[in-house]
Motif scaffolding. Structure first.
Motif, PDB file in Angstrom:
ATOM      1  N   LYS A 102       0.828  -1.198   0.000  1.00  0.00           N
ATOM      2  CA  LYS A 102       0.000   0.000   0.000  1.00  0.00           C
ATOM      3  C   LYS A 102       0.872   1.261   0.000  1.00  0.00           C
ATOM      4  CE  LYS A 102      -3.976  -2.091   2.350  1.00  0.00           C
ATOM      5  NZ  LYS A 102      -4.884  -2.020   3.533  1.00  0.00           N
ATOM      6  N   LEU A 103       1.883   1.271  -0.867  1.00  0.00           N
ATOM      7  CA  LEU A 103       2.789   2.407  -0.932  1.00  0.00           C
ATOM      8  C   LEU A 103       2.056   3.667  -1.382  1.00  0.00           C
ATOM      9  CD1 LEU A 103       5.974   0.762  -2.487  1.00  0.00           C
ATOM     10  CD2 LEU A 103       5.603   1.455  -0.109  1.00  0.00           C
ATOM     11  N   LEU A 104       2.502   4.802  -0.871  1.00  0.00           N
ATOM     12  CA  LEU A 104       1.848   6.072  -1.157  1.00  0.00           C
ATOM     13  C   LEU A 104       2.364   6.748  -2.423  1.00  0.00           C
ATOM     14  CD1 LEU A 104       1.784   7.537   2.473  1.00  0.00           C
ATOM     15  CD2 LEU A 104      -0.076   6.396   1.238  1.00  0.00           C
ATOM     16  N   GLY A 105       3.579   6.401  -2.853  1.00  0.00           N
ATOM     17  CA  GLY A 105       4.139   7.037  -4.040  1.00  0.00           C
ATOM     18  C   GLY A 105       5.607   6.739  -4.180  1.00  0.00           C
ATOM     19  N   PRO A 106       6.255   7.339  -5.186  1.00  0.00           N
ATOM     20  CA  PRO A 106       7.671   7.054  -5.475  1.00  0.00           C
ATOM     21  C   PRO A 106       8.634   7.442  -4.358  1.00  0.00           C
ATOM     22  CG  PRO A 106       6.617   8.159  -7.331  1.00  0.00           C
ATOM     23  CD  PRO A 106       5.651   8.222  -6.192  1.00  0.00           C
ATOM     24  N   LEU A 107       8.190   8.310  -3.435  1.00  0.00           N
ATOM     25  CA  LEU A 107       9.072   8.739  -2.354  1.00  0.00           C
ATOM     26  C   LEU A 107       8.847   7.962  -1.060  1.00  0.00           C
ATOM     27  CD1 LEU A 107       8.988  12.620  -2.840  1.00  0.00           C
ATOM     28  CD2 LEU A 107      10.864  11.063  -3.389  1.00  0.00           C
ATOM     29  N   ASP A 108       7.985   6.957  -1.082  1.00  0.00           N
ATOM     30  CA  ASP A 108       7.675   6.245   0.157  1.00  0.00           C
ATOM     31  C   ASP A 108       8.934   5.601   0.732  1.00  0.00           C
ATOM     32  OD1 ASP A 108       6.264   5.100   2.282  1.00  0.00           O
ATOM     33  OD2 ASP A 108       4.544   4.634   1.005  1.00  0.00           O
ATOM     34  N   GLY A 109       9.265   5.991   1.951  1.00  0.00           N
ATOM     35  CA  GLY A 109      10.427   5.446   2.638  1.00  0.00           C
ATOM     36  C   GLY A 109      11.728   6.161   2.348  1.00  0.00           C
ATOM     37  N   ILE A 110      11.711   7.200   1.501  1.00  0.00           N
ATOM     38  CA  ILE A 110      12.931   7.909   1.103  1.00  0.00           C
ATOM     39  C   ILE A 110      13.195   9.070   2.065  1.00  0.00           C
ATOM     40  CG2 ILE A 110      14.079   9.206  -0.721  1.00  0.00           C
ATOM     41  CD1 ILE A 110      13.596   6.278  -1.432  1.00  0.00           C
ATOM     42  N   PRO A 111      14.348   9.100   2.745  1.00  0.00           N
ATOM     43  CA  PRO A 111      14.649  10.185   3.688  1.00  0.00           C
ATOM     44  C   PRO A 111      15.032  11.484   2.967  1.00  0.00           C
ATOM     45  CG  PRO A 111      15.787   8.152   4.298  1.00  0.00           C
ATOM     46  CD  PRO A 111      15.296   7.980   2.884  1.00  0.00           C
ATOM     47  N   ILE A 112      14.381  12.571   3.381  1.00  0.00           N
ATOM     48  CA  ILE A 112      14.558  13.894   2.780  1.00  0.00           C
ATOM     49  C   ILE A 112      14.898  14.898   3.892  1.00  0.00           C
ATOM     50  CG2 ILE A 112      13.421  15.724   1.452  1.00  0.00           C
ATOM     51  CD1 ILE A 112      13.756  13.153  -0.127  1.00  0.00           C
ATOM     52  N   LEU A 113      15.791  15.825   3.597  1.00  0.00           N
ATOM     53  CA  LEU A 113      16.098  16.907   4.514  1.00  0.00           C
ATOM     54  C   LEU A 113      15.403  18.194   4.080  1.00  0.00           C
ATOM     55  CD1 LEU A 113      19.899  16.263   5.173  1.00  0.00           C
ATOM     56  CD2 LEU A 113      18.114  16.344   6.932  1.00  0.00           C
ATOM     57  N   ILE A 114      14.983  18.995   5.044  1.00  0.00           N
ATOM     58  CA  ILE A 114      14.193  20.205   4.800  1.00  0.00           C
ATOM     59  C   ILE A 114      14.939  21.417   5.347  1.00  0.00           C
ATOM     60  CG2 ILE A 114      11.955  21.332   5.136  1.00  0.00           C
ATOM     61  CD1 ILE A 114      11.700  18.645   3.701  1.00  0.00           C
ATOM     62  N   LYS A 115      15.085  22.434   4.535  1.00  0.00           N
ATOM     63  CA  LYS A 115      15.715  23.680   4.986  1.00  0.00           C
ATOM     64  C   LYS A 115      14.939  24.272   6.162  1.00  0.00           C
ATOM     65  CE  LYS A 115      17.113  28.210   3.048  1.00  0.00           C
ATOM     66  NZ  LYS A 115      17.073  29.027   1.803  1.00  0.00           N
ATOM     67  N   ASP A 116      15.669  24.790   7.142  1.00  0.00           N
ATOM     68  CA  ASP A 116      15.011  25.196   8.377  1.00  0.00           C
ATOM     69  C   ASP A 116      14.371  26.583   8.326  1.00  0.00           C
ATOM     70  OD1 ASP A 116      14.095  24.632  10.931  1.00  0.00           O
ATOM     71  OD2 ASP A 116      15.802  25.622  11.881  1.00  0.00           O
ATOM     72  N   ASN A 117      13.869  26.963   7.171  1.00  0.00           N
ATOM     73  CA  ASN A 117      12.901  28.065   7.106  1.00  0.00           C
ATOM     74  C   ASN A 117      11.566  27.557   6.567  1.00  0.00           C
ATOM     75  OD1 ASN A 117      13.723  27.663   4.462  1.00  0.00           O
ATOM     76  ND2 ASN A 117      13.838  29.833   3.954  1.00  0.00           N
ATOM     77  N   ILE A 118      11.431  26.229   6.453  1.00  0.00           N
ATOM     78  CA  ILE A 118      10.207  25.584   5.975  1.00  0.00           C
ATOM     79  C   ILE A 118       9.618  24.788   7.127  1.00  0.00           C
ATOM     80  CG2 ILE A 118       9.214  23.995   4.292  1.00  0.00           C
ATOM     81  CD1 ILE A 118      11.669  24.504   2.516  1.00  0.00           C
ATOM     82  N   GLU A 119       8.378  25.049   7.467  1.00  0.00           N
ATOM     83  CA  GLU A 119       7.773  24.389   8.622  1.00  0.00           C
ATOM     84  C   GLU A 119       7.444  22.923   8.336  1.00  0.00           C
ATOM     85  OE1 GLU A 119       4.441  26.392  10.286  1.00  0.00           O
ATOM     86  OE2 GLU A 119       5.441  28.348  10.361  1.00  0.00           O
ATOM     87  N   THR A 120       7.625  22.097   9.360  1.00  0.00           N
ATOM     88  CA  THR A 120       7.113  20.723   9.343  1.00  0.00           C
ATOM     89  C   THR A 120       6.384  20.495  10.659  1.00  0.00           C
ATOM     90  OG1 THR A 120       8.897  19.500  10.441  1.00  0.00           O
ATOM     91  CG2 THR A 120       9.248  20.094   8.122  1.00  0.00           C
ATOM     92  N   ARG A 121       5.461  19.546  10.659  1.00  0.00           N
ATOM     93  CA  ARG A 121       4.693  19.287  11.875  1.00  0.00           C
ATOM     94  C   ARG A 121       5.440  18.381  12.856  1.00  0.00           C
ATOM     95  NH1 ARG A 121       2.543  14.130  11.194  1.00  0.00           N
ATOM     96  NH2 ARG A 121       1.922  13.488   9.099  1.00  0.00           N
ATOM     97  N   ASP A 122       6.646  18.009  12.516  1.00  0.00           N
ATOM     98  CA  ASP A 122       7.468  17.201  13.403  1.00  0.00           C
ATOM     99  C   ASP A 122       7.853  18.018  14.640  1.00  0.00           C
ATOM    100  OD1 ASP A 122       7.841  14.982  11.352  1.00  0.00           O
ATOM    101  OD2 ASP A 122       8.643  16.709  10.264  1.00  0.00           O
ATOM    102  N   PRO A 123       8.335  17.363  15.696  1.00  0.00           N
ATOM    103  CA  PRO A 123       8.666  18.097  16.933  1.00  0.00           C
ATOM    104  C   PRO A 123       9.986  18.859  16.829  1.00  0.00           C
ATOM    105  CG  PRO A 123       9.109  15.764  17.219  1.00  0.00           C
ATOM    106  CD  PRO A 123       8.440  15.902  15.880  1.00  0.00           C
ATOM    107  N   LEU A 124      10.060  19.741  15.836  1.00  0.00           N
ATOM    108  CA  LEU A 124      11.245  20.550  15.589  1.00  0.00           C
ATOM    109  C   LEU A 124      10.817  21.994  15.343  1.00  0.00           C
ATOM    110  CD1 LEU A 124      13.038  18.239  12.972  1.00  0.00           C
ATOM    111  CD2 LEU A 124      13.650  18.475  15.386  1.00  0.00           C
ATOM    112  N   PRO A 125      11.503  22.972  15.943  1.00  0.00           N
ATOM    113  CA  PRO A 125      11.171  24.359  15.632  1.00  0.00           C
ATOM    114  C   PRO A 125      11.654  24.737  14.236  1.00  0.00           C
ATOM    115  CG  PRO A 125      13.105  24.274  17.041  1.00  0.00           C
ATOM    116  CD  PRO A 125      12.603  22.857  16.919  1.00  0.00           C
ATOM    117  N   THR A 126      11.007  25.723  13.647  1.00  0.00           N
ATOM    118  CA  THR A 126      11.456  26.293  12.376  1.00  0.00           C
ATOM    119  C   THR A 126      12.089  27.632  12.705  1.00  0.00           C
ATOM    120  OG1 THR A 126       9.734  25.165  11.132  1.00  0.00           O
ATOM    121  CG2 THR A 126      10.714  27.122  10.113  1.00  0.00           C
ATOM    122  N   THR A 127      13.418  27.702  12.573  1.00  0.00           N
ATOM    123  CA  THR A 127      14.151  28.825  13.155  1.00  0.00           C
ATOM    124  C   THR A 127      14.681  29.840  12.162  1.00  0.00           C
ATOM    125  OG1 THR A 127      16.344  27.783  13.047  1.00  0.00           O
ATOM    126  CG2 THR A 127      14.944  27.219  14.950  1.00  0.00           C
TER     127      THR A 127
END
Length: 537
Positions: A102-127
């Protein structure tokens, strides 16, 4: 003065510990695990998971191993501000979906890094790299992150950046932030990683993740991509949402994908395009959403007319550029040299627009942050920086912030005229060069090699740059590795009219596959300046 010094000491301690405060879950930190993801593509990672050779958990932990071993140890790249404590749990969820088919798409399971001016709902501040936003824990995904998450991407962590995306000072040192410190270039550790997406550039080059997100206002995707030996796409403005991205300018800001290959950039970009009711510029984006990898395998440059712009550049860069043009010619492209139309006054007009929009757009963003964030306006940020100058301003000040704060923002009487001027000149220059050659693609060097990081004088580079015209016009700009100069990467830019992103990716792919110009980083302490600096005996 004493109170300010004590506060500054506390702030520096927070900056030094933010990465360590985010636990690295179940990490073995062994070399074989780290090497298993070095220079590995998204397709290769997906194939391993499909064949049962690796799980997403294995891959995620291997990347975390590399970060633990190399970001604050070893070459000490300082490319990652914080890792996501939920990353392994997200990988486990992906593995369960794969097992259940039941994969969601081509990126399923692929680790990605996000620049820290872009918000994510993970328990990390966007600074945005600023201690003023150290408590900006919003628990909301920027729509661009939500689209990646909807395909099952594992959000591995947040990357360092030039603080406030390099808009605070005219004398800034690219890649430095009060929270993250100075990002180091993996090709020459004393050299810049450029900005403002410096952390994403260095991290992806060092195989800390499969790919990453940067953002660009003018150069902040293509410069760190070029200088860190990556492929990077500054998309057509309006294809990717900017909601919940710490802003500079709604006229020019856009997130963009950064990776080690054109195909990986196309894979990431395919998931990023989409309309967002909160961002009016994206109202038509849904019409352009597609699989941008689909046309790569059959792409051809035979008979394709390409405009060639030759800016002032050193002989070493010119040699690389000529070699790149020879590759394009060998693939059947018809190359036509063009002259850049005059754009007198465009840069000054752009700077006015950025100042005015910064005032309005940043105030609006800060007002939306949680109550834990005490800086609610740009004036509050200026006051915070002044009170904590030893931590926030050890190398350069905040004169652009000061200029923006003193303006009326987009209420300035000259705002619209300056925006119309810069936009008209930028579009006219690109359209004019394409018309001269009867072409739909323009190529030029992206940037030259990385300059020395300099905390005293700031950025000192004066070589060629492809970013200004596409940034102001909103047109796409794709940079692809063009080879090394004295051990340092350079890039080739493919530029086109609005919504030609797919065509640029196809052209860049043909060039990339024929040139094989990308070279993996060696983490050299310094770049090779050549024997000539010693003189003759």
């Amino acid at each position: 003065m004493k109170a300010g010094h004590k506060m500054g000491t506390a702030m520096r301690r927070f900056a030094a510990l933010i990465l360590l405060a985010t636990p690295l879950p179940a990490i073995a930190q062994n070399a074989s695990a780290q090497n298993s993801v070095t220079e590995v593509s998204i397709d290769q990672l997906r194939s391993r998971m499909d064949k049962g050779q690796d799980s997403s958990v294995d891959i995620t932990r291997a990347y975390l191993d590399r970060i633990a071993a190399m970001d604050r140890k070893g070459p000490t790249l300082r490319a990652v501000i914080a890792v996501n404590p939920d990353a392994v749990a997200q990988a486990k969820a992906s593995d369960a979906r794969r097992k259940a088919k039941k994969l969601l798409g081509p990126l399923d399971g692929i680790p990605i890094l996000i620049k820290d001016n872009i918000e994510t709902r993970d328990p990390l501040p966007t600074t945005a790299g600023s201690l003023a936003l150290k408590d900006n824990l919003t628990h909301r995904d920027a729509p661009v992150v939500a689209l990646l998450r909807a395909q099952g991407a594992v959000i591995l962590g947040k990357t360092n950046l030039s603080e406030w995306a390099n808009i605070r000072s005219t004398k800034a040192m690219s890649g430095w932030s009060a929270i993250g410190g100075l990002v180091r270039n993996p090709y020459g550790l004393d050299r810049t990683s450029c900005g403002s997406s410096s952390g994403t550039g260095a991290a992806v080059a060092a195989s800390f993740a499969a790919a990453g997100l940067g953002t660009e206002t003018d150069g902040s995707v293509v410069c760190p991509s070029s200088i860190n030996g990556l492929v990077g796409l500054k998309p057509t403005l309006g294809l990717v949402s900017r909601t919940y991205v710490v802003p500079i300018s709604h006229s020019q800001d856009t997130p963009g994908p950064m990776a080690r290959s054109v195909r990986d950039v196309a894979t990431l970009f395919s998931a990023m395009v989409g309309s967002d009711p909160g961002d009016a510029a994206t109202r038509d984006a849904g019409k352009y959403r597609k699989d941008f990898t689909a046309g790569l395998a059959g792409a051809s440059l035979k008979g394709v007319r390409i405009a060639v712009y030759r800016p002032d550049m050193s002989p070493l860069i010119a040699t690389r550029f000529d070699q790149a043009l020879a590759v394009l010619r060998a693939q059947g492209a018809v190359l036509v040299d063009v002259q850049r139309p005059k754009t007198d006054g465009m840069g000054d007009a752009e700077f006015d627009v950025l100042k005015f929009e910064l005032k309005t757009d940043l105030d609006k963003y800060l007002a939306s942050t949680p109550p834990s964030v005490k800086t609610r306006t740009i004036d509050d940020v200026i006051a915070f920086d002044t009170a904590n100058a030893d931590a926030e301003m050890p190398y350069f000040a905040q004169e652009i912030f000061d200029m923006a704060a003193k303006s009326k923002g987009t209420g300035e009487a000259s705002y619209q005229a300056q925006r119309d001027k810069s936009l008209s000149l930028a579009k006219g220059a690109i359209d004019g060069m394409l018309k001269q050659a009867d072409a739909t693609i323009l190529v030029q060097p992206t940037y030259g090699p990385a300059w020395l990081s300099d905390p005293i004088y700031g950025d000192q580079y004066n070589g060629p740059s492809s970013s200004e015209l596409p940034a102001i016009s909103g047109y796409p700009n794709l940079t692809v590795p063009m080879g090394l100069v004295r051990g340092l990467p350079t890039g080739l830019s493919f530029i086109g009219p609005a919504y030609s992103d797919g065509k640029l990716l196809e052209a860049g792919y043909v060039y990339e596959q024929a040139s094989k110009a990308r070279v993996a980083p060696t983490y050299a302490p310094t770049a090779d300046a050549g024997a000539g600096v010693e003189g003759k005996p």
